[in-house]
Design a protein around this motif. Structure first.
Motif, PDB file in Angstrom:
ATOM      1  N   LEU A   1     -39.977  46.972 106.143  1.00 31.84           N
ATOM      2  CA  LEU A   1     -40.584  48.077 106.868  1.00 31.84           C
ATOM      3  C   LEU A   1     -39.506  48.740 107.720  1.00 31.84           C
ATOM      4  O   LEU A   1     -38.881  48.086 108.553  1.00 31.84           O
ATOM      5  N   SER A   2     -39.273  50.025 107.475  1.00 35.09           N
ATOM      6  CA  SER A   2     -38.287  50.760 108.257  1.00 35.09           C
ATOM      7  C   SER A   2     -39.030  51.551 109.320  1.00 35.09           C
ATOM      8  O   SER A   2     -39.802  52.451 109.012  1.00 35.09           O
ATOM      9  N   TRP A   3     -38.801  51.204 110.581  1.00 30.90           N
ATOM     10  CA  TRP A   3     -39.583  51.815 111.666  1.00 30.90           C
ATOM     11  C   TRP A   3     -38.765  51.813 112.948  1.00 30.90           C
ATOM     12  O   TRP A   3     -38.197  50.775 113.305  1.00 30.90           O
TER      13      TRP A   3
ATOM     14  N   THR B   1     -43.125  56.021  99.225  1.00 27.54           N
ATOM     15  CA  THR B   1     -44.345  55.239  99.324  1.00 27.54           C
ATOM     16  C   THR B   1     -45.172  55.663 100.524  1.00 27.54           C
ATOM     17  O   THR B   1     -46.341  55.355 100.615  1.00 27.54           O
ATOM     18  N   HIS B   2     -44.544  56.358 101.476  1.00 33.55           N
ATOM     19  CA  HIS B   2     -45.227  56.846 102.672  1.00 33.55           C
ATOM     20  C   HIS B   2     -45.767  55.752 103.568  1.00 33.55           C
ATOM     21  O   HIS B   2     -46.456  56.021 104.525  1.00 33.55           O
ATOM     22  N   ASP B   3     -45.526  54.490 103.233  1.00 31.37           N
ATOM     23  CA  ASP B   3     -46.019  53.444 104.123  1.00 31.37           C
ATOM     24  C   ASP B   3     -44.870  52.861 104.938  1.00 31.37           C
ATOM     25  O   ASP B   3     -45.040  51.886 105.650  1.00 31.37           O
ATOM     26  N   GLY B   4     -43.697  53.468 104.833  1.00 30.82           N
ATOM     27  CA  GLY B   4     -42.576  53.020 105.648  1.00 30.82           C
ATOM     28  C   GLY B   4     -41.754  51.922 104.998  1.00 30.82           C
ATOM     29  O   GLY B   4     -40.786  51.454 105.572  1.00 30.82           O
ATOM     30  N   LEU B   5     -42.152  51.484 103.784  1.00 26.00           N
ATOM     31  CA  LEU B   5     -41.393  50.420 103.121  1.00 26.00           C
ATOM     32  C   LEU B   5     -40.215  51.001 102.347  1.00 26.00           C
ATOM     33  O   LEU B   5     -40.352  51.995 101.659  1.00 26.00           O
ATOM     34  N   VAL B   6     -39.057  50.372 102.496  1.00 23.75           N
ATOM     35  CA  VAL B   6     -37.904  50.739 101.674  1.00 23.75           C
ATOM     36  C   VAL B   6     -37.348  49.452 101.079  1.00 23.75           C
ATOM     37  O   VAL B   6     -37.405  48.396 101.708  1.00 23.75           O
TER      38      VAL B   6
END
Lengths: 368, 371
Positions: free
Chosen positions: B302-304, B204-209
């Motif tokens: 959000l994986s960050w 998704t490239h937005d950091g969501l898993v």
């Protein structure tokens, strides 16, 4: 047509008539040159994971050993190799899958050295802390890459080859991280040692007196449900950044981050007060969230890089009682802060803290 | 009496008539051989920490460059270098006393390369994560040494020289830590890359898993912290955290953090999320005063920075707070995601309003199917 292209076509991962045929062929060749087998290419292409295969190849330039081979090399049983790799947080793997580098085998050997010197349980716990920290840094590196580099590529519709090459370049950059970690470790060790010198009272049971603070953002939870991922990421990065900078400025340590909350320690009460107030100040103008915090000072138990005990629980409970923009501190903090430190302690009543038998007097702290 | 002994005596760090005179002289000579100056000996003696000087000397043996040297070598301005130090969690120090190694200078350069590729904000954030994770390792090392080496030495009244030698030897052990870190970091990177393939995460490239997030805590831990000896408390939290890490690893999950009496974990596979929590509860089932409980939810997070954020995490935490001792509460989302798995029994536990959430959530009490 070249031999390899025919091979790729026969394997069903290359169609010379597809619109992206040139790009696909270049990508497959690039990966094959880096040691990908046809089988690996087929598996990765079917799962649409060619870039991940590139990353994997770049990560493991040397030979990989199976569990059994690693056991033979390290002179221990296969079960022991599996047990050691679990301790450092590595997922169970098919024993026949080549997984271990020679470096990993080498480090398995020195675990026994550690056990001889420090005892079994402390060594294993240390191994876990180490493995968990490395997993965290690895995930941080990966998510930074995904969010910053991958997203940029997707936005400008990069070709498959470009995406694959970026993976390889990214992994090469990852190669410098261990050196950075070593530099940072030595600096932090010097700090940790220097701290013990000032800390004569530190009993050998691992108990030492520190200021413990909690600061959290009121309104963060409802906000985090409604924010877009990139806005949430900015808010979190800003909070963590402000907190870590404030803590570092006074020689304290961020013990952990718990969503919208930071737990930190400082060597003395005045530093603890200054850190907490600095973090609150950083969020004073924010329309969406409001900071609040609690601070206590007393004996804590240091183990595995964490802090435990009633002082920690008390500080956490005190912070839960603070109203937005307020820093609540205990009488112990007030007494331990020099009068000329530039703070004003305004009585905030006596309160019962959850889990504590006696009510304790609290103070609302501001800069004088 | 040797020349050096006279010098030590003049500096006030050695008294030939003291009962421990021989031991002290041997220690001072040992430290001098390691490269200590008389000034350093005096300073260490003042705070009663002569043996620690042995460790400091060994650790700083390669620090031959001044700040100016690093500026020349890297081409970076001095304030940039000092700011980088703060980013990785180090307090501002006196620029004149700072010493760096060649390897430090190389690290500063690579941070600049990272900045060019990833931008200022992401690089700073990553630097802070590294600094924080490594500070934990440094503290853990220092606790292990203090409790497992220094304390036994003092318990058996070891002489000063022995203690100093133990400190110097500790530096040798510390030298292997970076190798360990490198090996493990590498292995974990590979693990992540493989995991991305295994679970075919959507890009998704937005950091969501999308994953299972769980919390398990020890009920009644706060009162325990008063009643337990520090040693017993350490044993309990180490065991709890250790079991959690081991079980999470077994199911290809990860302990994201420990918060005193609580662990937060995540697993890509919903059934693994259930299995991790159940096994951890089981591990603390027949422990008298120590009782565990937990909550697991499944959804996008959000994986960050190696951490997880967002409403899925908040929801899992709230669900865990509602569980009674020995109970594992899970959400409807987890139940349907793990639905096909007959290893678990989901018993309806009503609909509950969670703090911070507008709608009531349907919960289930989860057990192993055979229990």
């Amino acid at each position: 047509m070249a031999d390899d292209a025919q091979q790729f076509e026969a394997a069903g991962i290359y169609d010379p008539n597809a619109p992206n045929a040139d790009d696909r062929l270049a990508t497959l060749r690039y990966l094959a040159e880096r040691g990908a087998s046809l089988q690996q290419l087929v598996t990765a292409a079917r799962a649409r994971r060619l870039p991940a295969l590139a990353a994997q190849l770049a990560l493991t330039p040397g030979p990989l050993l199976t569990t059994k081979e690693a056991a033979t090399e390290a002179g221990m049983t296969a079960e022991r190799v599996a047990a050691l790799s679990r301790i450092v947080g590595l997922a169970p793997i098919d024993p026949d899958e080549p997984t271990f580098t020679l470096g990993a085998v080498e480090s398995f050997r020195s675990v026994d050295l550690g056990i001889a010197m420090f005892g079994r349980d402390p060594t294993i716990h240390f191994g876990r802390v180490l493995g968990n920290s490395m997993a965290r840094i690895a995930e941080a590196a990966q998510s930074a890459f995904r969010v910053v580099v991958d997203a940029g590529m997707a936005e400008r519709h990069a070709t498959e080859l470009e995406v694959v090459q970026a993976q390889v370049e990214g992994i090469e950059l990852v190669g410098v991280i261990p050196q950075l970690m070593e530099t940072v470790l030595r600096a932090h060790l010097a700090q940790a040692i220097g701290r013990e010198i000032t800390d004569i009272d530190a009993a050998f049971q691992g108990v030492s007196k520190v200021a413990v603070g909690f600061v959290d953002l009121v309104g963060f939870t409802p906000l985090s449900q409604s924010l877009a991922p990139d806005e949430l990421m900015r808010l979190i990065s800003n909070f963590e950044g402000q907190a870590m900078d404030a803590v570092a400025a006074y020689g304290g340590r961020v013990v952990k981050l718990i969503g919208d909350e930071v737990m930190f320690t400082a060597q003395d009460a005045a530093s603890g007060c200054a850190i907490a107030l600095d973090i609150l100040d950083a969020f004073k103008g924010d329309q969406r969230v409001e900071g609040r915090g609690g601070l206590h000072i007393g004996p804590t138990l240091a183990w595995g890089g964490d802090r435990y005990g009633a002082t920690v629980n008390c500080a956490s409970r005190v912070s839960e009682l603070a109203v937005p923009h307020e820093l609540l501190v205990t009488d112990a903090v007030r007494t331990a802060t020099p009068g000329d430190a530039g703070f004003t302690f305004e009585p905030a009543g006596r309160r019962i803290l959850r889990g504590f038998p006696e009510p304790i007097p609290l103070y609302s702290l501001t800069r004088a | 009496v040797g020349e050096d002994a006279k010098e030590f005596e003049a500096a006030g760090v050695y008294d030939p008539n003291a009962p421990n005179a021989e031991d002290r002289l041997a220690t001072l000579r040992y430290l001098t051989d390691l490269g200590a100056t008389v000034d350093q000996l005096v300073a260490a003696h003042k705070c009663n920490e002569l043996p620690v000087l042995a460790l400091e000397l060994q650790l700083s043996a390669d620090d031959t460059m001044t700040l100016d040297d690093v500026v020349r070598e890297t081409g970076l301005p001095a304030d940039r270098i000092l700011a980088l130090g703060q980013t990785v969690g180090l307090p501002p120090s006196d620029p004149d006393t700072l010493r760096f190694s060649q390897s430090d200078a190389a690290s500063f350069r690579s941070v600049e390369i990272g900045r060019a590729l990833f931008g200022e904000a992401a690089t700073l954030h990553f630097g802070r994560i590294v600094g924080n994770a490594i500070a934990r390792i440094a503290e853990a090392s220092s606790s292990v040494f203090l409790m497992q080496v220094e304390r036994p030495l003092l318990d058996r009244n070891a002489n000063e020289l022995e203690v100093a030698q133990a400190h110097a030897n500790a530096a040798g052990m510390i030298d292997v830590i970076p190798e360990f870190m490198e090996t493990l970091f590498h292995a974990h990177m590979l693990n992540i890359v493989r995991r991305v393939r295994r679970y075919a995460f959507e890009d998704t490239h937005d950091g969501l898993v999308t994953l299972a997030v769980g919390f398990v805590d020890i009920v009644g831990f706060t009162p325990l912290t008063y009643n337990l000896e520090p040693g017993a408390l350490v044993d309990l939290v180490s065991e709890f955290e250790g079991r959690a890490m081991e079980i999470a690893t077994k199911y290809d999950g990860r302990v994201i953090k420990s918060i005193g009496d609580e662990v937060m974990f995540a697993a890509a596979d919903p059934a693994s999320g259930c299995a991790i929590a159940l096994e951890l509860l089981d591990a603390f089932r027949d422990r008298g005063a120590v009782q565990a409980r937990g909550g697991v939810h499944f959804g996008p997070a959000l994986s960050w920075g190696g951490d997880l954020y967002g409403s899925t995490v908040n929801c899992a935490s709230r669900v865990g707070e509602l569980a009674i001792p020995h109970e594992l509460l899970v959400t409807e989302a987890l139940r349907s995601a793990a639905g096909g798995c007959d290893a678990f029994a989901f018993e309806p536990a009503g609909r509950r309003v969670l703090r911070g959430f507008p709608e009531p959530v349907a919960l289930y009490s989860l057990t192993g199917a055979d229990s």
